[in-house]
Design a protein around this motif. Sequence first.
Motif, PDB file in Angstrom:
ATOM      1  N   LEU A  36       0.824  -1.208   0.000  1.00  0.00           N
ATOM      2  CA  LEU A  36       0.000   0.000   0.000  1.00  0.00           C
ATOM      3  C   LEU A  36       0.865   1.267   0.000  1.00  0.00           C
ATOM      4  CD1 LEU A  36      -2.871  -1.017   2.445  1.00  0.00           C
ATOM      5  CD2 LEU A  36      -3.047  -0.657  -0.015  1.00  0.00           C
ATOM      6  N   LEU A  37       1.967   1.254   0.779  1.00  0.00           N
ATOM      7  CA  LEU A  37       2.873   2.404   0.787  1.00  0.00           C
ATOM      8  C   LEU A  37       3.508   2.606  -0.590  1.00  0.00           C
ATOM      9  CD1 LEU A  37       4.668   2.034   4.252  1.00  0.00           C
ATOM     10  CD2 LEU A  37       2.979   3.761   3.581  1.00  0.00           C
ATOM     11  N   LEU A  38       3.876   1.499  -1.235  1.00  0.00           N
ATOM     12  CA  LEU A  38       4.434   1.586  -2.585  1.00  0.00           C
ATOM     13  C   LEU A  38       3.426   2.200  -3.554  1.00  0.00           C
ATOM     14  CD1 LEU A  38       6.564   0.882  -4.770  1.00  0.00           C
ATOM     15  CD2 LEU A  38       5.489  -1.382  -4.930  1.00  0.00           C
ATOM     16  N   SER A  39       2.172   1.758  -3.473  1.00  0.00           N
ATOM     17  CA  SER A  39       1.153   2.270  -4.393  1.00  0.00           C
ATOM     18  C   SER A  39       0.897   3.754  -4.162  1.00  0.00           C
ATOM     19  CB  SER A  39      -0.149   1.474  -4.238  1.00  0.00           C
ATOM     20  OG  SER A  39      -0.720   1.674  -2.957  1.00  0.00           O
ATOM     21  N   LEU A  40       0.897   4.182  -2.909  1.00  0.00           N
ATOM     22  CA  LEU A  40       0.682   5.600  -2.615  1.00  0.00           C
ATOM     23  C   LEU A  40       1.878   6.450  -3.042  1.00  0.00           C
ATOM     24  CD1 LEU A  40      -1.063   5.336   0.882  1.00  0.00           C
ATOM     25  CD2 LEU A  40      -2.113   5.891  -1.317  1.00  0.00           C
ATOM     26  N   ALA A  41       3.089   5.911  -2.905  1.00  0.00           N
ATOM     27  CA  ALA A  41       4.283   6.635  -3.357  1.00  0.00           C
ATOM     28  C   ALA A  41       4.251   6.811  -4.876  1.00  0.00           C
ATOM     29  CB  ALA A  41       5.539   5.875  -2.941  1.00  0.00           C
ATOM     30  N   LEU A  42       3.779   5.787  -5.583  1.00  0.00           N
ATOM     31  CA  LEU A  42       3.714   5.864  -7.040  1.00  0.00           C
ATOM     32  C   LEU A  42       2.619   6.818  -7.515  1.00  0.00           C
ATOM     33  CD1 LEU A  42       4.266   2.110  -7.990  1.00  0.00           C
ATOM     34  CD2 LEU A  42       5.826   4.019  -8.422  1.00  0.00           C
ATOM     35  N   ILE A  88      -8.047  -2.471   3.676  1.00  0.00           N
ATOM     36  CA  ILE A  88      -8.350  -1.299   2.855  1.00  0.00           C
ATOM     37  C   ILE A  88      -9.694  -0.709   3.246  1.00  0.00           C
ATOM     38  CG2 ILE A  88      -8.971  -0.565   0.509  1.00  0.00           C
ATOM     39  CD1 ILE A  88      -6.772  -2.463  -0.513  1.00  0.00           C
ATOM     40  N   ILE A  89     -10.698  -1.592   3.424  1.00  0.00           N
ATOM     41  CA  ILE A  89     -12.044  -1.119   3.762  1.00  0.00           C
ATOM     42  C   ILE A  89     -12.083  -0.447   5.124  1.00  0.00           C
ATOM     43  CG2 ILE A  89     -14.413  -1.870   4.267  1.00  0.00           C
ATOM     44  CD1 ILE A  89     -13.882  -4.183   2.242  1.00  0.00           C
ATOM     45  N   ILE A  90     -11.452  -1.079   6.115  1.00  0.00           N
ATOM     46  CA  ILE A  90     -11.570  -0.620   7.505  1.00  0.00           C
ATOM     47  C   ILE A  90     -10.592   0.508   7.833  1.00  0.00           C
ATOM     48  CG2 ILE A  90     -11.329  -1.348   9.920  1.00  0.00           C
ATOM     49  CD1 ILE A  90     -12.221  -4.157   8.999  1.00  0.00           C
ATOM     50  N   VAL A  91      -9.382   0.469   7.247  1.00  0.00           N
ATOM     51  CA  VAL A  91      -8.332   1.414   7.624  1.00  0.00           C
ATOM     52  C   VAL A  91      -8.010   2.406   6.504  1.00  0.00           C
ATOM     53  CG1 VAL A  91      -5.954   1.669   8.419  1.00  0.00           C
ATOM     54  CG2 VAL A  91      -7.335  -0.267   9.213  1.00  0.00           C
ATOM     55  N   VAL A  92      -7.695   1.893   5.308  1.00  0.00           N
ATOM     56  CA  VAL A  92      -7.182   2.751   4.242  1.00  0.00           C
ATOM     57  C   VAL A  92      -8.248   3.712   3.726  1.00  0.00           C
ATOM     58  CG1 VAL A  92      -6.180   2.799   1.935  1.00  0.00           C
ATOM     59  CG2 VAL A  92      -5.447   1.060   3.582  1.00  0.00           C
ATOM     60  N   VAL A  93      -9.446   3.204   3.453  1.00  0.00           N
ATOM     61  CA  VAL A  93     -10.503   4.059   2.902  1.00  0.00           C
ATOM     62  C   VAL A  93     -10.807   5.248   3.811  1.00  0.00           C
ATOM     63  CG1 VAL A  93     -12.961   4.151   2.311  1.00  0.00           C
ATOM     64  CG2 VAL A  93     -11.525   2.317   1.399  1.00  0.00           C
ATOM     65  N   PRO A  94     -11.000   5.041   5.129  1.00  0.00           N
ATOM     66  CA  PRO A  94     -11.215   6.211   5.995  1.00  0.00           C
ATOM     67  C   PRO A  94     -10.044   7.185   5.999  1.00  0.00           C
ATOM     68  CG  PRO A  94     -11.889   4.206   7.123  1.00  0.00           C
ATOM     69  CD  PRO A  94     -11.171   3.781   5.875  1.00  0.00           C
ATOM     70  N   ILE A  95      -8.802   6.658   5.981  1.00  0.00           N
ATOM     71  CA  ILE A  95      -7.626   7.528   5.976  1.00  0.00           C
ATOM     72  C   ILE A  95      -7.559   8.327   4.680  1.00  0.00           C
ATOM     73  CG2 ILE A  95      -5.100   7.551   5.888  1.00  0.00           C
ATOM     74  CD1 ILE A  95      -5.096   5.235   7.865  1.00  0.00           C
ATOM     75  N   VAL A  96      -7.786   7.646   3.541  1.00  0.00           N
ATOM     76  CA  VAL A  96      -7.784   8.341   2.252  1.00  0.00           C
ATOM     77  C   VAL A  96      -8.880   9.404   2.217  1.00  0.00           C
ATOM     78  CG1 VAL A  96      -8.234   8.070  -0.227  1.00  0.00           C
ATOM     79  CG2 VAL A  96      -6.735   6.450   0.948  1.00  0.00           C
ATOM     80  N   GLY A  97     -10.057   9.037   2.715  1.00  0.00           N
ATOM     81  CA  GLY A  97     -11.154  10.002   2.764  1.00  0.00           C
ATOM     82  C   GLY A  97     -10.806  11.219   3.603  1.00  0.00           C
ATOM     83  N   SER A 148      -4.446   4.678  -7.514  1.00  0.00           N
ATOM     84  CA  SER A 148      -3.264   3.910  -7.124  1.00  0.00           C
ATOM     85  C   SER A 148      -3.539   2.779  -6.147  1.00  0.00           C
ATOM     86  CB  SER A 148      -2.210   4.851  -6.509  1.00  0.00           C
ATOM     87  OG  SER A 148      -1.808   5.827  -7.440  1.00  0.00           O
ATOM     88  N   VAL A 149      -4.523   2.941  -5.267  1.00  0.00           N
ATOM     89  CA  VAL A 149      -4.759   1.919  -4.240  1.00  0.00           C
ATOM     90  C   VAL A 149      -5.174   0.607  -4.904  1.00  0.00           C
ATOM     91  CG1 VAL A 149      -6.155   1.265  -2.246  1.00  0.00           C
ATOM     92  CG2 VAL A 149      -5.389   3.633  -2.521  1.00  0.00           C
ATOM     93  N   PRO A 150      -4.437  -0.496  -4.677  1.00  0.00           N
ATOM     94  CA  PRO A 150      -4.712  -1.753  -5.374  1.00  0.00           C
ATOM     95  C   PRO A 150      -5.794  -2.587  -4.698  1.00  0.00           C
ATOM     96  CG  PRO A 150      -2.783  -2.014  -3.993  1.00  0.00           C
ATOM     97  CD  PRO A 150      -3.238  -0.573  -3.826  1.00  0.00           C
ATOM     98  N   GLY A 151      -6.510  -3.348  -5.518  1.00  0.00           N
ATOM     99  CA  GLY A 151      -7.440  -4.329  -4.984  1.00  0.00           C
ATOM    100  C   GLY A 151      -8.690  -3.768  -4.350  1.00  0.00           C
ATOM    101  N   ALA A 152      -9.082  -2.543  -4.700  1.00  0.00           N
ATOM    102  CA  ALA A 152     -10.288  -1.955  -4.095  1.00  0.00           C
ATOM    103  C   ALA A 152     -11.064  -1.168  -5.146  1.00  0.00           C
ATOM    104  CB  ALA A 152      -9.899  -1.048  -2.934  1.00  0.00           C
ATOM    105  N   LEU A 153     -11.275  -1.779  -6.309  1.00  0.00           N
ATOM    106  CA  LEU A 153     -11.875  -1.082  -7.440  1.00  0.00           C
ATOM    107  C   LEU A 153     -13.221  -0.452  -7.095  1.00  0.00           C
ATOM    108  CD1 LEU A 153     -12.088  -0.338 -10.444  1.00  0.00           C
ATOM    109  CD2 LEU A 153     -12.970  -2.637 -10.863  1.00  0.00           C
ATOM    110  N   SER A 154     -14.153  -1.253  -6.582  1.00  0.00           N
ATOM    111  CA  SER A 154     -15.503  -0.734  -6.339  1.00  0.00           C
ATOM    112  C   SER A 154     -15.497   0.400  -5.327  1.00  0.00           C
ATOM    113  CB  SER A 154     -16.422  -1.867  -5.856  1.00  0.00           C
ATOM    114  OG  SER A 154     -15.917  -2.448  -4.667  1.00  0.00           O
ATOM    115  N   GLN A 155     -14.713   0.232  -4.254  1.00  0.00           N
ATOM    116  CA  GLN A 155     -14.685   1.268  -3.221  1.00  0.00           C
ATOM    117  C   GLN A 155     -14.040   2.549  -3.731  1.00  0.00           C
ATOM    118  OE1 GLN A 155     -16.255   0.629  -0.406  1.00  0.00           O
ATOM    119  NE2 GLN A 155     -15.982   2.697   0.322  1.00  0.00           N
TER     120      GLN A 155
END
Length: 357
Positions: A93-99, A332-341, A118-125
Amino acid sequence: MKYLRLLFLVILSSIISIGLDFLGMIMPWMFGSLIATILYIRLVKNEFFFPPWLGNLGVAIMAIEIGSTLTLDALIDMKADLLNIFLMTIFVLLLSLALSRLFIYLTKSSPETAILSSVPGALSQMLIMAEEEKRADILVVTLTQMSRIVLIILIVPFVAGLFSSQGGVSEQVTEVADLSSVFEPRMLVIPLFAFILIFLLNKIHFPASLMLGPIIVMIVWNLTTGIEFSLDMALINVAQILFGVRIGLQIASLMPRLTKRMIFAILIQNLSLIFGTMLIVFVFQLFTSHAFNDLFLSAAPGGLGQIIVIAIETGGNIAMISSYHIFRIFFIIIVVVPIVGYYLKYLDKRRRTSHES
């Protein structure tokens, strides 16, 4: 007539798949149906009837096969590997955000667009968030996320195939009987409850419901009945054909929208993500006994369905690989999505403050 065209495509997919299988290609049934669909759409018929439920059926069948590998023993093994799962997820996830910074430079897009692309594996969200975020270009997000799926299908099987018998110990799951040899009527509750759970997860807009519903049902089945089975290969091949047609239709619909600049940017970003993941895996392999193929497929930035099909074809440890990806989905659902939001709201607030000053 539309059903005859569908039947023709299925037959064409089967012929091409058999040919690819004869040539020794990895994932011949998915590649065969994908190639047949693109050729059919581009050369024969622009509009093609393919009921969405057929594509969903292919995904659900694969999800049942994934769930069948998540037995009590496999879950215990996952618990022992929890630290690796967590660290691998964080690094990818850090790699994807850096890219995403590279993506901004190449496409001149907004940070919102780059991050959601960039965030992988979370297309619908990510698409849901792109719809809600005014500064995000939903077309670019869709193209990037969908194109990554295409690259995963094209590149990862060959990389995995090169290392399928190299590096480390491949912890194969104990072989179990095929479904056809152990079938009994009460097993019909599996697709029934899978359908119900998919419906309920969709109602609350839970991502990856089509995959997670059958997987959860199969985990409960394995833990409560002790009757373990694997789907017959013929059934898995049918699922790959349906899945390949589904992906082929998506690819055909995206091709007219791509510009040269966008193709270049998407290729650079997604190839960097894939090969950057390989580098992370090489480092991880120094500290674990896992086979490279298992670790690479566990970390690969693709959808769960595609990666598991590749794992089946290359002899990967399906239980291990699916556990990594399921953890990443929930993380991604529980942690990354809220942080990105929260971060996107912070960017918007900072812009408004700078404009006011």
